[in-house]
Design an enzyme around this catalytic site. Structure first.
Site, PDB file in Angstrom:
ATOM      1  N   GLY A  67      47.160  41.876  37.103  1.00 32.07           N
ATOM      2  CA  GLY A  67      45.968  41.702  37.630  1.00 32.07           C
ATOM      3  C   GLY A  67      44.659  41.806  36.218  1.00 32.07           C
TER       4      GLY A  67
ATOM      5  N   GLN B  77      38.114  41.950  38.187  1.00 31.43           N
ATOM      6  CA  GLN B  77      36.648  42.336  38.038  1.00 31.43           C
ATOM      7  C   GLN B  77      37.431  43.853  37.568  1.00 31.43           C
ATOM      8  OE1 GLN B  77      34.355  40.691  38.111  1.00 31.43           O
ATOM      9  NE2 GLN B  77      33.530  40.131  39.774  1.00 31.43           N
ATOM     10  N   ILE B  78      38.575  44.702  38.090  1.00 29.59           N
ATOM     11  CA  ILE B  78      38.861  45.839  37.524  1.00 29.59           C
ATOM     12  C   ILE B  78      39.299  45.989  36.401  1.00 29.59           C
ATOM     13  CG2 ILE B  78      40.219  48.058  38.226  1.00 29.59           C
ATOM     14  CD1 ILE B  78      39.313  47.553  41.181  1.00 29.59           C
TER      15      ILE B  78
ATOM     16  N   ASP C 106      47.704  38.398  34.148  1.00 30.76           N
ATOM     17  CA  ASP C 106      47.435  36.963  35.556  1.00 30.76           C
ATOM     18  C   ASP C 106      48.509  36.291  35.545  1.00 30.76           C
ATOM     19  OD1 ASP C 106      44.418  38.113  36.717  1.00 30.76           O
ATOM     20  OD2 ASP C 106      45.711  36.141  37.695  1.00 30.76           O
TER      21      ASP C 106
ATOM     22  N   ARG D 202      38.706  42.784  48.992  1.00 27.66           N
ATOM     23  CA  ARG D 202      38.569  42.956  50.166  1.00 27.66           C
ATOM     24  C   ARG D 202      36.842  42.014  50.453  1.00 27.66           C
ATOM     25  NH1 ARG D 202      36.578  48.018  53.675  1.00 27.66           N
ATOM     26  NH2 ARG D 202      36.405  49.071  51.769  1.00 27.66           N
TER      27      ARG D 202
ATOM     28  N   ARG E 170      40.636  47.800  54.712  1.00 24.67           N
ATOM     29  CA  ARG E 170      42.044  47.238  53.069  1.00 24.67           C
ATOM     30  C   ARG E 170      42.890  46.891  54.528  1.00 24.67           C
ATOM     31  NH1 ARG E 170      38.628  51.968  52.635  1.00 24.67           N
ATOM     32  NH2 ARG E 170      37.628  52.006  50.922  1.00 24.67           N
TER      33      ARG E 170
ATOM     34  N   THR F  65      46.031  48.335  44.170  1.00 28.47           N
ATOM     35  CA  THR F  65      45.944  47.527  44.902  1.00 28.47           C
ATOM     36  C   THR F  65      45.892  47.878  46.394  1.00 28.47           C
ATOM     37  OG1 THR F  65      46.660  46.190  43.529  1.00 28.47           O
ATOM     38  CG2 THR F  65      46.915  45.527  45.684  1.00 28.47           C
TER      39      THR F  65
ATOM     40  N   HIS G 248      43.697  56.813  51.033  1.00 27.02           N
ATOM     41  CA  HIS G 248      42.056  56.136  50.675  1.00 27.02           C
ATOM     42  C   HIS G 248      41.950  54.920  51.725  1.00 27.02           C
ATOM     43  CE1 HIS G 248      39.466  54.232  48.646  1.00 27.02           C
ATOM     44  NE2 HIS G 248      40.050  52.825  48.674  1.00 27.02           N
TER      45      HIS G 248
END
Ligand code: A3D
Length: 320
Positions: A10, A13-14, A34, A83, A89, A120, A176
């Site tokens: 992935g 952004q992260i 990715d 999200r 979530r 994720t 979480h």
């Protein structure tokens, strides 16, 4: 000594932020993967071109084929959909479960000896599914959430008391979700537990209650502000702390989503608990004593996680 290899599944952004931090800290060579061709390659090249300025040595490559992650020491998974405003979530569950199936197969084939950190969402269910799909030992597959939730708690406390973040420690356990468990009795400012801090007049009960509430909604607060995605700087830095503890055998005790086999009276699921992370992956789970209220909150949070896992089993019967 050969450099370690860090694979980032992935490159959103992260993923991009993880690559930047891993480079700056010279944790090893970095592969960004990715399914969108061009993005991991473009980000890797951009970051590689930043390395002469910062003066870090790290290989940076982008890939759209799982072969590129072969032999990775650490795999950090952010693949999936984040999200959007108004989306919980849990809404992400069915989309991201399919992603975990593909990612798990890739890890199983090319990086079976890695320490795997899942980010994720919905986190506790996705890390559970990823471990099943990859078939890796449970002590080598963990989820990142508690370090982030605790960092948010720490920052709110530091801001409220005017004390350096370095001297504020906090622990947030459980799943979480909105019913995560910020542990007030085990959180300290300058070594002083929060209930004693209230007695000393440094903090009011109302302020502490508001901070606990804000911590629980910390992810949603950022989603509402950004409007087009979710948090990424703090999540990335939290996962890097976990990766570093493994790669350098630091043996830090961090709140992570770890597989429970009897601890805290739970079996066969992932949930946030304090764990010692070293070269062996999760080397120990710390079982703190809960009072009645904490126990009730933890059980409620575990029930939410169990609900998500049941939903995964319904969507994908092979997981049952
Ligand atoms: P984003 O910027 O959209 O990046 C996700 C990337 O995954 C995109 O580049 C996609 O192309 C890629 N992707 C999608 N499907 C696949 C696949 N099958 N294989 C490989 N790559 C794929 O999102 P983000 O980086 O902001 O967030 C990533 C995930 O982290 C989301 O699920 C978030 O909900 C989650 N998240 C978790 C936390 C926790 O504390 C647990 C915090 C913040 C975000």
């Amino acid at each position: 000594m050969a450099r370690k290899k860090i694979a980032l599944i992935g490159a959103g952004q992260i993923g991009g932020t993880l690559a930047h931090l891993a480079g700056l800290k010279e944790l090893g060579d970095i592969v960004l993967f990715d399914i969108v061709d061009g993005v991991p390659q473009g980000k890797a090249l951009d970051l590689a071109e930043s390395s002469p300025v910062e003066g870090f040595d790290a290989g940076l490559t982008g890939a759209s084929s799982y072969e590129a992650i072969a032999g990775a020491d650490v795999v950090i998974v952010t693949a999936g959909v984040p999200r959007k405003p108004g989306m919980s979530r849990d809404d992400l569950l069915s989309i991201n479960l399919k992603v975990m199936e593909a990612v798990g197969a890739g890890i199983k084939q090319y990086a079976p000896d890695a320490f795997v950190i899942c980010i994720t969402n919905p986190l506790d269910a996705m890390v559970w599914a990823l471990q099943k799909f990859s078939g890796l030992p449970t002590n080598k597959v963990v989820g990142m959430a508690g370090v982030l939730d605790s960092a948010r708690f720490r920052w709110f406390l530091a801001e409220a008391t005017g004390v350096s973040v370095k001297d504020v420690h906090a622990m947030t356990l459980g799943g979480h979700g909105d019913d995560m468990v910020p542990l007030v009795r085990y959180s300290t400012v300058g070594g002083v537990p929060l209930p004693a801090l209230i007695e000393m007049g440094w903090l009011t009960q109302e302020k502490l209650d508001a901070i606990v509430k804000r911590t629980r909604g910390g992810g949603g607060e950022i989603v509402a502000l950004l409007k087009t995605g979710s948090a990424y700087y703090a999540p990335a830095t939290s996962a890097i702390a976990m990766a570093e503890s493994y790669l350098k055998d630091q043996k830090r005790i961090l709140p992570v989503a770890a597989y429970l086999s009897g601890q805290y009276g739970q079996n066969g699921l992932y949930v946030g608990v304090p764990a010692l992370i070293g070269a062996g992956g999760v080397e120990k789970i710390v079982e703190v004593k809960f009072d009645a209220t904490e126990q009730e909150m933890f059980v409620k949070s575990v029930a939410s996680v169990t609900g998500l896992i049941d939903a995964c089993k319904q969507i994908q019967p092979a997981l049952a």
